[in-house]
Scaffold this motif. Sequence first.
Motif, PDB file in Angstrom:
ATOM      1  N   LEU A   1      -6.390  -4.495   8.849  1.00 16.64           N
ATOM      2  CA  LEU A   1      -6.600  -3.144   9.378  1.00 16.64           C
ATOM      3  C   LEU A   1      -6.134  -3.010  10.818  1.00 16.64           C
ATOM      4  CD1 LEU A   1     -10.178  -2.562   7.955  1.00 16.64           C
ATOM      5  CD2 LEU A   1      -8.230  -1.061   7.558  1.00 16.64           C
TER       6      LEU A   1
ATOM      7  N   ALA B   1      -1.827  -6.499  16.586  1.00 16.66           N
ATOM      8  CA  ALA B   1      -1.656  -6.403  18.027  1.00 16.66           C
ATOM      9  C   ALA B   1      -0.292  -6.910  18.442  1.00 16.66           C
ATOM     10  CB  ALA B   1      -2.737  -7.208  18.734  1.00 16.66           C
TER      11      ALA B   1
ATOM     12  N   SER C   1       1.591  -5.465   8.065  1.00 18.96           N
ATOM     13  CA  SER C   1       0.360  -5.340   7.276  1.00 18.96           C
ATOM     14  C   SER C   1      -0.066  -3.875   7.148  1.00 18.96           C
ATOM     15  CB  SER C   1      -0.763  -6.152   7.918  1.00 18.96           C
ATOM     16  OG  SER C   1      -1.005  -5.693   9.231  1.00 18.96           O
ATOM     17  N   ASP C   2       0.785  -2.959   7.647  1.00 13.86           N
ATOM     18  CA  ASP C   2       0.498  -1.532   7.622  1.00 13.86           C
ATOM     19  C   ASP C   2      -0.916  -1.234   8.125  1.00 13.86           C
ATOM     20  OD1 ASP C   2       1.504   0.989   7.259  1.00 13.86           O
ATOM     21  OD2 ASP C   2       0.673   1.215   5.252  1.00 13.86           O
ATOM     22  N   PRO C   3      -1.210  -1.650   9.369  1.00 14.28           N
ATOM     23  CA  PRO C   3      -2.571  -1.526   9.881  1.00 14.28           C
ATOM     24  C   PRO C   3      -2.923  -0.092  10.241  1.00 14.28           C
ATOM     25  CG  PRO C   3      -1.130  -2.253  11.633  1.00 14.28           C
ATOM     26  CD  PRO C   3      -0.280  -2.173  10.379  1.00 14.28           C
ATOM     27  N   GLY C   4      -4.205   0.192  10.304  1.00 11.78           N
ATOM     28  CA  GLY C   4      -4.647   1.501  10.770  1.00 11.78           C
ATOM     29  C   GLY C   4      -4.602   1.598  12.273  1.00 11.78           C
TER      30      GLY C   4
ATOM     31  N   ARG D   1      -9.008  -1.980   1.900  1.00  8.74           N
ATOM     32  CA  ARG D   1      -8.202  -3.135   2.277  1.00  8.74           C
ATOM     33  C   ARG D   1      -8.996  -4.393   1.976  1.00  8.74           C
ATOM     34  NH1 ARG D   1      -3.804  -2.158   5.728  1.00  8.74           N
ATOM     35  NH2 ARG D   1      -3.405   0.077   5.744  1.00  8.74           N
TER      36      ARG D   1
ATOM     37  N   ARG E   1      -1.860   8.577   4.499  1.00  4.17           N
ATOM     38  CA  ARG E   1      -2.134   8.823   5.906  1.00  4.17           C
ATOM     39  C   ARG E   1      -2.951   7.667   6.448  1.00  4.17           C
ATOM     40  NH1 ARG E   1       0.409  11.902   9.117  1.00  4.17           N
ATOM     41  NH2 ARG E   1      -1.455  12.171  10.375  1.00  4.17           N
ATOM     42  N   LEU E   2      -2.763   7.400   7.736  1.00  5.55           N
ATOM     43  CA  LEU E   2      -3.449   6.245   8.304  1.00  5.55           C
ATOM     44  C   LEU E   2      -4.584   6.655   9.241  1.00  5.55           C
ATOM     45  CD1 LEU E   2      -0.358   4.015   8.982  1.00  5.55           C
ATOM     46  CD2 LEU E   2      -2.184   3.564   7.358  1.00  5.55           C
ATOM     47  N   ASP E   3      -4.901   7.974   9.265  1.00  6.36           N
ATOM     48  CA  ASP E   3      -5.951   8.360  10.207  1.00  6.36           C
ATOM     49  C   ASP E   3      -7.280   8.638   9.516  1.00  6.36           C
ATOM     50  OD1 ASP E   3      -5.037  10.583   8.956  1.00  6.36           O
ATOM     51  OD2 ASP E   3      -4.505  11.694  10.770  1.00  6.36           O
TER      52      ASP E   3
ATOM     53  N   PRO F   1     -12.151   1.406   5.170  1.00  9.32           N
ATOM     54  CA  PRO F   1     -11.913  -0.041   5.313  1.00  9.32           C
ATOM     55  C   PRO F   1     -12.076  -0.819   4.003  1.00  9.32           C
ATOM     56  CG  PRO F   1     -13.639   0.713   6.823  1.00  9.32           C
ATOM     57  CD  PRO F   1     -13.182   1.912   6.070  1.00  9.32           C
TER      58      PRO F   1
ATOM     59  N   GLN G   1      -9.792   7.619  14.621  1.00  2.00           N
ATOM     60  CA  GLN G   1      -8.579   7.287  13.882  1.00  2.00           C
ATOM     61  C   GLN G   1      -7.530   8.361  14.155  1.00  2.00           C
ATOM     62  OE1 GLN G   1      -8.805   5.965   9.857  1.00  2.00           O
ATOM     63  NE2 GLN G   1     -10.882   5.181  10.076  1.00  2.00           N
ATOM     64  N   GLY G   2      -6.311   7.918  14.377  1.00  2.52           N
ATOM     65  CA  GLY G   2      -5.204   8.846  14.600  1.00  2.52           C
ATOM     66  C   GLY G   2      -4.909   9.133  16.060  1.00  2.52           C
TER      67      GLY G   2
ATOM     68  N   PRO H   1       0.854  -1.187   0.000  1.00  7.57           N
ATOM     69  CA  PRO H   1       0.000   0.000   0.000  1.00  7.57           C
ATOM     70  C   PRO H   1       0.888   1.234   0.000  1.00  7.57           C
ATOM     71  CG  PRO H   1      -0.383  -1.386   1.957  1.00  7.57           C
ATOM     72  CD  PRO H   1       0.827  -1.901   1.261  1.00  7.57           C
TER      73      PRO H   1
ATOM     74  N   ARG I   1       3.364   8.960  13.678  1.00  8.83           N
ATOM     75  CA  ARG I   1       3.308  10.246  12.970  1.00  8.83           C
ATOM     76  C   ARG I   1       2.510  10.162  11.678  1.00  8.83           C
ATOM     77  NH1 ARG I   1       9.175  11.191  13.551  1.00  8.83           N
ATOM     78  NH2 ARG I   1       9.266  11.555  15.785  1.00  8.83           N
ATOM     79  N   ARG I   2       2.444   8.991  11.100  1.00  5.99           N
ATOM     80  CA  ARG I   2       1.658   8.864   9.876  1.00  5.99           C
ATOM     81  C   ARG I   2       0.167   8.790  10.171  1.00  5.99           C
ATOM     82  NH1 ARG I   2       3.033   3.976   6.924  1.00  5.99           N
ATOM     83  NH2 ARG I   2       1.184   4.334   5.691  1.00  5.99           N
ATOM     84  N   GLY I   3      -0.167   8.910  11.463  1.00  2.52           N
ATOM     85  CA  GLY I   3      -1.585   8.928  11.804  1.00  2.52           C
ATOM     86  C   GLY I   3      -2.109   7.579  12.224  1.00  2.52           C
ATOM     87  N   ARG I   4      -1.207   6.637  12.476  1.00  2.00           N
ATOM     88  CA  ARG I   4      -1.681   5.324  12.902  1.00  2.00           C
ATOM     89  C   ARG I   4      -2.318   5.440  14.290  1.00  2.00           C
ATOM     90  NH1 ARG I   4       0.468   1.091  10.300  1.00  2.00           N
ATOM     91  NH2 ARG I   4       2.624   1.722  10.382  1.00  2.00           N
TER      92      ARG I   4
ATOM     93  N   ILE J   1      -8.706   6.046   7.235  1.00  2.00           N
ATOM     94  CA  ILE J   1      -8.743   4.833   6.423  1.00  2.00           C
ATOM     95  C   ILE J   1     -10.164   4.478   6.036  1.00  2.00           C
ATOM     96  CG2 ILE J   1      -8.428   2.330   6.565  1.00  2.00           C
ATOM     97  CD1 ILE J   1      -5.879   2.742   7.927  1.00  2.00           C
TER      98      ILE J   1
ATOM     99  N   LEU K   1      -4.556 -13.459  15.246  1.00  2.00           N
ATOM    100  CA  LEU K   1      -4.481 -12.020  14.995  1.00  2.00           C
ATOM    101  C   LEU K   1      -4.049 -11.739  13.558  1.00  2.00           C
ATOM    102  CD1 LEU K   1      -2.838 -11.037  18.377  1.00  2.00           C
ATOM    103  CD2 LEU K   1      -5.177 -10.590  17.665  1.00  2.00           C
TER     104      LEU K   1
ATOM    105  N   PHE L   1     -13.194  -0.013  12.803  1.00  2.00           N
ATOM    106  CA  PHE L   1     -13.379   0.588  11.476  1.00  2.00           C
ATOM    107  C   PHE L   1     -14.741   0.186  10.895  1.00  2.00           C
ATOM    108  CE2 PHE L   1      -8.820   0.147  12.135  1.00  2.00           C
ATOM    109  CZ  PHE L   1      -8.375   1.424  11.864  1.00  2.00           C
TER     110      PHE L   1
END
Lengths: 273, 320
Positions: free
Chosen positions: B97, B100, B166-169, A17, A8-10, A14, B50-51, A4, B197-200, A12, A117, B85
Amino acid sequence: MSTPSLERLDAIDPSSRRAPALGGFSWTFLSVELKRLFRNSSVVIFTLIFPIGMLFLVALPNRGSSISDVPVSAGGISAAVPIMISMAVYGAMVASTMTGVSVASERAQGWSRQLRLTPLNPVVYILVKILCGLVLGGLAVIATIAVGAAMGITAPLGNLIGAGVLAWLSSLMMTSLGLAVGYAFPAQNAMRYLGPILPVLSFMGGLFFPLYLMPEGVQIAAKFTPVWGIANLSQSAVVGAAPDVWAAPNLLVWFVLFTAFAVLMFRRDTRRV
Amino acid sequence: MSETATSTARAAAGAGDGRASVRPAIEASGLTKTFRGFTAVDGVDISVRQGEVVAFLGPNGAGKTSTIDMLLGLSQPDRGEVRLFGLTPRQAIGRGLVSAVMQTGGLLGDVTVRDTMKLTASLFAQTTSIDAALERAGIADIADRKVSKCSGGQQQRLRFAMALVSDPGLIVLDEPTTGMDVEGRHSFWQAIHADARRGRTVLFATHYLEEADQYADRIILIRKGRIVADGTTAEIKAMAAGRTIEAEWPGADRDALAALPGVETVEVRGTRVVVRTSDSDAVARHLLTQTPAHDVTITSQNLEQAFLRLTGDDAEGARA
């Protein structure tokens, strides 16, 4: 696998994905699992080295004696041939049982929980275990028969292939047993219970010692034990004789029982994790 | 204060701020879990936008892990519902998404770090590069080491790298620094922070107040399976700025004291009165000028005491 972009990840969405195809099955997963199996020295010893060692110790000295009136030199089948196929069955059995029971230590290490998980479907995890058991069991059968052939222990090719395939498929039943025990008991106990059970079952099934030389009571009791069916089927196939009429039902009944036990224990486990 | 903070978060998560299409990372309502008659989690509501970087703070046994297990779908709540989400936990995990980092376990000792990463990555439909994940977790140099040969801190970084691949949110971490030394803890959090910082979205459980204070934008305090406070770190800190005033005053007028601005609790112990307040000057002035109270002492609480007050056994008063 695709990458991907570094969005930005804030915020998303869904739906951007997706879940993996095939419940998360991948060749990478299977190959790492196989690599782990082959690094496990006790697995390699019991599935490959032990059966081949027995060929040298037991089969080789009997190579000259025929099981029929036709001498081996005149094309008769050597007494070493059923011993060889018995060892192939034993190797495949141990291979698949140990593959199955490995879920016990994976549960103990929290790996099963970790996999929960990820997108991996628990059923796919089980299928990968079964595939690993089949690969390792297949190798045990091929190696035993190949080394036997190199020693001059051989039978008509058709007989060898038939008996080899039967020995190989018996893996499925024993993977079920391994999985059932692996899900039913904690890691250390699982191996402690299975360790002595396998040789006893093999003995009762006639893999280590010809049943017809045993007392009649033992011979009758043996027919109810789980390894007898597959032992009788593959030994008969390799010498080209008809198997006992109860051999196939024995194999089937035990396969169903072990698989049902495994499914039951698996269900109990996934509820608990 | 707990009420206002929660409702602020809710309002922001709702449709009012022009980001109507963005689903909250976590929406859990009424989560309840009982183990053999013991209620470990008792009606927990959590909403995380989110974020956000959120600390889930509480003493051992407060119900943090039980709550996290339900958030991740590892156990089913007896009552209540979880949406990540907008999806069920299983669906969200299936799409990569959510990941853990668990406290212990979850690693195969007989595999190398790189193989663990390869295996983990192979299970997802979309992933970042393995090297990038190792780099960000700070373990690129030990990729070929067997997991069983890694230190506790390195294993924890590996768990983090696995969670990143998996680059999760949303990343959920359950007491991620347990057993690490101070230095390891610090650099682990730096890695997490750099990543956020990328908003995860990050939700981490901890019983270290310091960690919550330093690394979270928002703190959710849990005690005996219930949320006792939920607010920004600044708000929780303001709570910690409260002071306790004690004075000798037989027959104290509790109602008059309780009516003063900033007063949280008023307690009478024999002839002494104990007041907890965010405005100690007002209380002291009142006591000394309007009442016969004498022997006035003022003590300030630190963050630690506020935490203990909110999560300890005598916490009922604090919630009033």
